[in-house]
Motif scaffolding. Structure first.
Motif, PDB file in Angstrom:
ATOM      1  N   MET A 150      19.336  17.217 -10.568  1.00 13.67           N
ATOM      2  CA  MET A 150      19.917  15.890 -10.369  1.00 13.67           C
ATOM      3  C   MET A 150      21.287  15.981  -9.692  1.00 13.67           C
ATOM      4  SD  MET A 150      19.816  12.572 -10.721  1.00 13.67           S
ATOM      5  CE  MET A 150      18.532  12.178 -11.910  1.00 13.67           C
ATOM      6  N   PHE A 151      22.116  16.931 -10.153  1.00 13.72           N
ATOM      7  CA  PHE A 151      23.444  17.074  -9.566  1.00 13.72           C
ATOM      8  C   PHE A 151      23.343  17.439  -8.085  1.00 13.72           C
ATOM      9  CE2 PHE A 151      26.994  19.819  -8.327  1.00 13.72           C
ATOM     10  CZ  PHE A 151      28.064  18.952  -8.553  1.00 13.72           C
ATOM     11  N   THR A 152      22.397  18.352  -7.764  1.00 13.75           N
ATOM     12  CA  THR A 152      22.216  18.740  -6.366  1.00 13.75           C
ATOM     13  C   THR A 152      21.784  17.557  -5.520  1.00 13.75           C
ATOM     14  OG1 THR A 152      21.583  20.952  -7.099  1.00 13.75           O
ATOM     15  CG2 THR A 152      21.009  20.336  -4.836  1.00 13.75           C
ATOM     16  N   PHE A 153      20.875  16.752  -6.069  1.00 13.42           N
ATOM     17  CA  PHE A 153      20.404  15.574  -5.337  1.00 13.42           C
ATOM     18  C   PHE A 153      21.559  14.604  -5.073  1.00 13.42           C
ATOM     19  CE2 PHE A 153      19.132  11.118  -5.710  1.00 13.42           C
ATOM     20  CZ  PHE A 153      18.292  11.007  -4.603  1.00 13.42           C
ATOM     21  N   ILE A 154      22.365  14.331  -6.103  1.00 13.48           N
ATOM     22  CA  ILE A 154      23.481  13.395  -5.946  1.00 13.48           C
ATOM     23  C   ILE A 154      24.494  13.922  -4.947  1.00 13.48           C
ATOM     24  CG2 ILE A 154      25.416  12.314  -7.142  1.00 13.48           C
ATOM     25  CD1 ILE A 154      23.692  12.164  -9.635  1.00 13.48           C
ATOM     26  N   ALA A 155      24.814  15.212  -5.044  1.00  7.83           N
ATOM     27  CA  ALA A 155      25.785  15.800  -4.124  1.00  7.83           C
ATOM     28  C   ALA A 155      25.282  15.735  -2.678  1.00  7.83           C
ATOM     29  CB  ALA A 155      26.072  17.238  -4.517  1.00  7.83           C
ATOM     30  N   ARG A 156      23.999  16.031  -2.498  1.00  6.69           N
ATOM     31  CA  ARG A 156      23.441  15.999  -1.148  1.00  6.69           C
ATOM     32  C   ARG A 156      23.441  14.577  -0.586  1.00  6.69           C
ATOM     33  NH1 ARG A 156      18.917  18.001  -2.237  1.00  6.69           N
ATOM     34  NH2 ARG A 156      17.587  16.151  -2.156  1.00  6.69           N
ATOM     35  N   LEU A 191       7.368  -3.150  -9.710  1.00  2.00           N
ATOM     36  CA  LEU A 191       8.774  -3.147  -9.314  1.00  2.00           C
ATOM     37  C   LEU A 191       9.125  -2.021  -8.355  1.00  2.00           C
ATOM     38  CD1 LEU A 191      10.564  -3.914 -12.704  1.00  2.00           C
ATOM     39  CD2 LEU A 191      10.120  -5.488 -10.821  1.00  2.00           C
ATOM     40  N   ILE A 192       8.273  -0.992  -8.250  1.00  2.00           N
ATOM     41  CA  ILE A 192       8.622   0.183  -7.443  1.00  2.00           C
ATOM     42  C   ILE A 192       8.859  -0.178  -5.983  1.00  2.00           C
ATOM     43  CG2 ILE A 192       7.801   2.419  -6.626  1.00  2.00           C
ATOM     44  CD1 ILE A 192       6.400   2.762  -9.316  1.00  2.00           C
ATOM     45  N   PRO A 193       7.937  -0.868  -5.287  1.00  2.00           N
ATOM     46  CA  PRO A 193       8.249  -1.215  -3.883  1.00  2.00           C
ATOM     47  C   PRO A 193       9.373  -2.230  -3.754  1.00  2.00           C
ATOM     48  CG  PRO A 193       6.187  -2.236  -4.576  1.00  2.00           C
ATOM     49  CD  PRO A 193       6.578  -1.290  -5.657  1.00  2.00           C
ATOM     50  N   ALA A 252      16.501   4.654  -8.994  1.00  2.00           N
ATOM     51  CA  ALA A 252      15.606   3.756  -9.735  1.00  2.00           C
ATOM     52  C   ALA A 252      14.154   4.200  -9.616  1.00  2.00           C
ATOM     53  CB  ALA A 252      15.767   2.326  -9.229  1.00  2.00           C
ATOM     54  N   TYR A 253      13.780   4.834  -8.510  1.00  2.94           N
ATOM     55  CA  TYR A 253      12.405   5.308  -8.367  1.00  2.94           C
ATOM     56  C   TYR A 253      12.015   6.238  -9.508  1.00  2.94           C
ATOM     57  CZ  TYR A 253      12.452   3.546  -3.555  1.00  2.94           C
ATOM     58  OH  TYR A 253      12.526   2.755  -2.451  1.00  2.94           O
ATOM     59  N   SER A 254      12.907   7.160  -9.847  1.00  5.29           N
ATOM     60  CA  SER A 254      12.585   8.129 -10.892  1.00  5.29           C
ATOM     61  C   SER A 254      12.524   7.477 -12.268  1.00  5.29           C
ATOM     62  CB  SER A 254      13.623   9.253 -10.896  1.00  5.29           C
ATOM     63  OG  SER A 254      14.903   8.735 -11.213  1.00  5.29           O
ATOM     64  N   LEU A 309      11.491   4.164 -12.765  1.00  5.17           N
ATOM     65  CA  LEU A 309      10.289   3.329 -12.798  1.00  5.17           C
ATOM     66  C   LEU A 309       9.005   4.152 -12.742  1.00  5.17           C
ATOM     67  CD1 LEU A 309      11.472   0.507 -10.362  1.00  5.17           C
ATOM     68  CD2 LEU A 309      11.235   0.340 -12.840  1.00  5.17           C
ATOM     69  N   ASP A 310       9.043   5.271 -12.046  1.00  6.67           N
ATOM     70  CA  ASP A 310       7.846   6.103 -11.890  1.00  6.67           C
ATOM     71  C   ASP A 310       8.188   7.544 -12.259  1.00  6.67           C
ATOM     72  OD1 ASP A 310       5.509   7.331 -11.259  1.00  6.67           O
ATOM     73  OD2 ASP A 310       5.394   6.590  -9.191  1.00  6.67           O
ATOM     74  N   PRO A 311       7.789   7.997 -13.438  1.00  6.09           N
ATOM     75  CA  PRO A 311       8.112   9.379 -13.862  1.00  6.09           C
ATOM     76  C   PRO A 311       7.536  10.435 -12.945  1.00  6.09           C
ATOM     77  CG  PRO A 311       7.347   8.033 -15.722  1.00  6.09           C
ATOM     78  CD  PRO A 311       7.065   7.247 -14.486  1.00  6.09           C
ATOM     79  N   ARG A 312       6.558  10.076 -12.109  1.00  7.38           N
ATOM     80  CA  ARG A 312       5.982  11.071 -11.190  1.00  7.38           C
ATOM     81  C   ARG A 312       6.965  11.440 -10.079  1.00  7.38           C
ATOM     82  NH1 ARG A 312       0.743   7.767  -9.599  1.00  7.38           N
ATOM     83  NH2 ARG A 312       2.419   6.214  -9.461  1.00  7.38           N
ATOM     84  N   VAL A 313       7.933  10.565  -9.852  1.00  5.04           N
ATOM     85  CA  VAL A 313       8.933  10.842  -8.816  1.00  5.04           C
ATOM     86  C   VAL A 313       9.997  11.757  -9.408  1.00  5.04           C
ATOM     87  CG1 VAL A 313      10.673   9.838  -7.305  1.00  5.04           C
ATOM     88  CG2 VAL A 313       8.505   8.649  -7.689  1.00  5.04           C
ATOM     89  N   ARG A 314      10.251  12.857  -8.786  1.00  3.03           N
ATOM     90  CA  ARG A 314      11.256  13.804  -9.251  1.00  3.03           C
ATOM     91  C   ARG A 314      12.311  13.980  -8.164  1.00  3.03           C
ATOM     92  NH1 ARG A 314       9.514  12.508 -13.172  1.00  3.03           N
ATOM     93  NH2 ARG A 314       8.390  13.638 -14.770  1.00  3.03           N
ATOM     94  N   LEU A 315      13.555  13.959  -8.581  1.00  2.00           N
ATOM     95  CA  LEU A 315      14.652  14.115  -7.640  1.00  2.00           C
ATOM     96  C   LEU A 315      15.021  15.589  -7.552  1.00  2.00           C
ATOM     97  CD1 LEU A 315      16.825  11.084  -8.804  1.00  2.00           C
ATOM     98  CD2 LEU A 315      15.120  11.163  -6.995  1.00  2.00           C
ATOM     99  N   ARG A 316      14.744  16.170  -6.412  1.00  2.00           N
ATOM    100  CA  ARG A 316      15.052  17.580  -6.227  1.00  2.00           C
ATOM    101  C   ARG A 316      15.938  17.727  -4.994  1.00  2.00           C
ATOM    102  NH1 ARG A 316       9.277  18.377  -7.195  1.00  2.00           N
ATOM    103  NH2 ARG A 316       8.919  19.114  -9.313  1.00  2.00           N
TER     104      ARG A 316
END
Length: 510
Positions: free
Chosen positions: A1-7, A432-434, A499-501, A503-510
């Motif tokens: 998560m930290f890497t995603f936010i920093a990027r 709500l996802i789209p 918000a995607y992650s 609403l949808d647990p299948r979405v992973r922030l990497r």
């Protein structure tokens, strides 16, 4: 998560820098900062030109001017080597002093329209999806496309002509004629029977009941001069509060959950008691008092749900907190209504304003100034609301129809779950996802529409700052406007990704 936010932060900064360069170049080509002085006949014209050239760095190449501006923006973020500097106007007024005032006016304008558009658009879109291919669905579809096609300036002008002027004229003699009363009752009856749907007999009963009740209520309001002396009062407010509690229970817990009914009933009772007990405090309230009372109301409602408990304590807490919040909002609205006669006397019995964001030098307390802000922002808010509402309605309808065809929805129905549970707990979240993408992009469109709306209603906000900058051939105010809009849009797109992650647990922030 930290890497995603920093990027994402790094990419956002690069996008902001690139966009600011393009905007600065285009603006510098569109404006001529010395045009008014070159056309002037003043004796000291050469001195004025020299002073402005030095103050605005016009003797520096445009790319270097952009770098100087960018350095001032950097000092706003990291105050090293000097103070925040976004440039100055031709009258030597810093843009950093203009932006907070303009942002406050625009924030007041778009916040209510943005939130209401999302809530109403999603609700109406869901209902049209559940009533697909019905008369109500076709009516809402037609209205949505009509509203979506209207330009914002035309919507604003129509509201000023037919709502503000018409309602102000009506208040001079606030009596609804019998033919008008009948037409309104028939229209409301037709709308509700389209919403309810069902067999023809059910539609007829709904239409008749709605028309009769509407005619009686409006006729009573007209006879009691409610439009000039409005209030909910100790009779109507408890009835509406009970209806709110019942509606929240039905929506979140269904018709058979006794603990939910008990939570809502206790919360409603506490709200009614508070209505009578806190009138003295409301009479001397300030904004801080209202915020504290709202927080206390939500906490007390949540505590009621927690102690009633049961196998689904979290659900009871939500029911109690929501019920308390809406009942508190009712009490707030009732107290505002009680100040309406005094406010009308201050405005010459023409309370709906068509220009500005407030009445200069208006006397009165918190409630009077609250009504003044409401009446000034009512029409601009509706103008922005209707256009955004149309888009949300269409996307919510399409999203709900798509979700209802998914296998997990069929499985939930096959397991025997109530339709309310299938819609609220299974379909709604995935619908709500789209919409999160639409919400993120709509912020920029809403702020862009506010430029025209503020011009029509003469509101000194971000749009007025942008227009005055272009009209006055000034780059600094235009770039100040751009900076706020760009940061807002980038921030909301970043929130949408997060918000995607959720609403949808299948979405992973990497």
């Amino acid at each position: 998560m930290f890497t995603f936010i920093a990027r994402r932060v790094g990419v956002s900064i690069l996008v902001l820098i690139a966009a600011s360069f393009i905007m600065y170049m285009l603006t510098s080509l569109a404006v001529h900062p010395l045009e008014d002085l070159l056309q002037s006949n003043a004796r000291n014209r050469a001195e004025l030109i020299e002073q402005r050239t030095v103050a605005q760095h016009l003797d520096v190449p445009v790319v270097l001017r952009w770098l100087l501006w960018l350095g001032g923006v950097g000092r706003c973020i990291v105050p090293i080597g000097g103070t925040c500097d976004l440039g100055t106007t031709f009258t030597n007024q810093p843009v950093t002093e203009l932006l907070p005032v303009a942002m406050a006016s625009t924030l007041q304008l778009i916040t209510a329209s943005f939130i209401l558009a999302i809530i109403l658009g999603i609700v109406v879109g869901m209902v049209t999806a559940l009533r697909a291919n019905s008369g109500f669905d076709f009516t809402v579809t037609l209205a949505s496309f009509f509203l979506y096609s209207l330009p914002s300036f035309l919507m604003a002008v129509l509201l000023k002509a037919f709502i503000a002027l018409g309602y102000n004229d009506f208040l001079a003699d606030p009596v609804i004629p019998l033919p008008t009363l009948i037409v309104i009752a028939i229209v409301l009856g037709l709308v509700l029977q389209l919403l309810v749907g069902g067999r023809l007999s059910k539609r007829i009963v709904t239409f008749a009941a709605t028309a009769v009740i509407s005619a009686v209520v409006l006729g009573t309001m007209s006879a009691l001069h409610w439009f000039t002396t409005p209030m909910l009062g100790p009779v109507v407010l408890p009835i509406i509060a009970a209806a709110i509690g019942f509606g929240i229970v039905v929506l979140l817990a269904g018709l058979k959950n006794r603990r939910a009914y008990l939570t809502a009933a206790i919360t409603v009772l506490l709200g009614i008691v508070s209505y009578f007990a806190l009138q003295w405090l409301l009479n001397i309230s300030t904004l801080g008092t209202i915020v504290i009372l709202a927080l206390v109301a939500v906490i007390v409602g949540g505590a009621v749900g927690f102690f009633v408990g049961g196998y689904d304590r979290g659900l009871m807490v939500r029911i109690g907190a929501l019920t308390a919040f809406f009942i508190g909002s009712l009490i707030f609205i009732d107290r505002l209504m009680r100040s309406w006669p005094y406010y009308m006397s201050l405005t010459g019995d023409r309370p709906i304003a068509t220009v500005g964001s407030q009445t200069p030098g208006l006397p009165g307390d918190f409630w009077t100034h609250g009504l003044d802000t409401f009446t000034h922002l009512l029409l601009p808010t509706i103008s922005l609301l209707l256009i955004s509402f149309a888009g949300y309605t269409r996307y919510a309808r399409a999203g709900m129809l798509e979700v209802l065809e998914q296998d997990y929805v069929r499985t939930a129905r096959a397991k025997g779950l109530p339709e309310r549970t299938v819609i609220v707990r299974h379909a709604f979240r995935n619908m709500l996802i789209p919409l999160t993408t639409l919400v993120a992009t709509d912020v920029g469109a809403l702020l862009g529409g506010a430029v025209i709306t503020e011009a029509v209603f003469a509101i000194s906000g971000m749009g007025a700052l942008f227009n005055s900058g272009l009209a006055g051939q000034q780059i600094a105010p235009v770039m100040g406007y751009f900076l706020v809009i760009a940061i807002t849009v980038i921030f909301f797109n970043f929130v949408a990704d997060l918000a995607y992650s959720v609403l949808d647990p299948r979405v992973r922030l990497r």
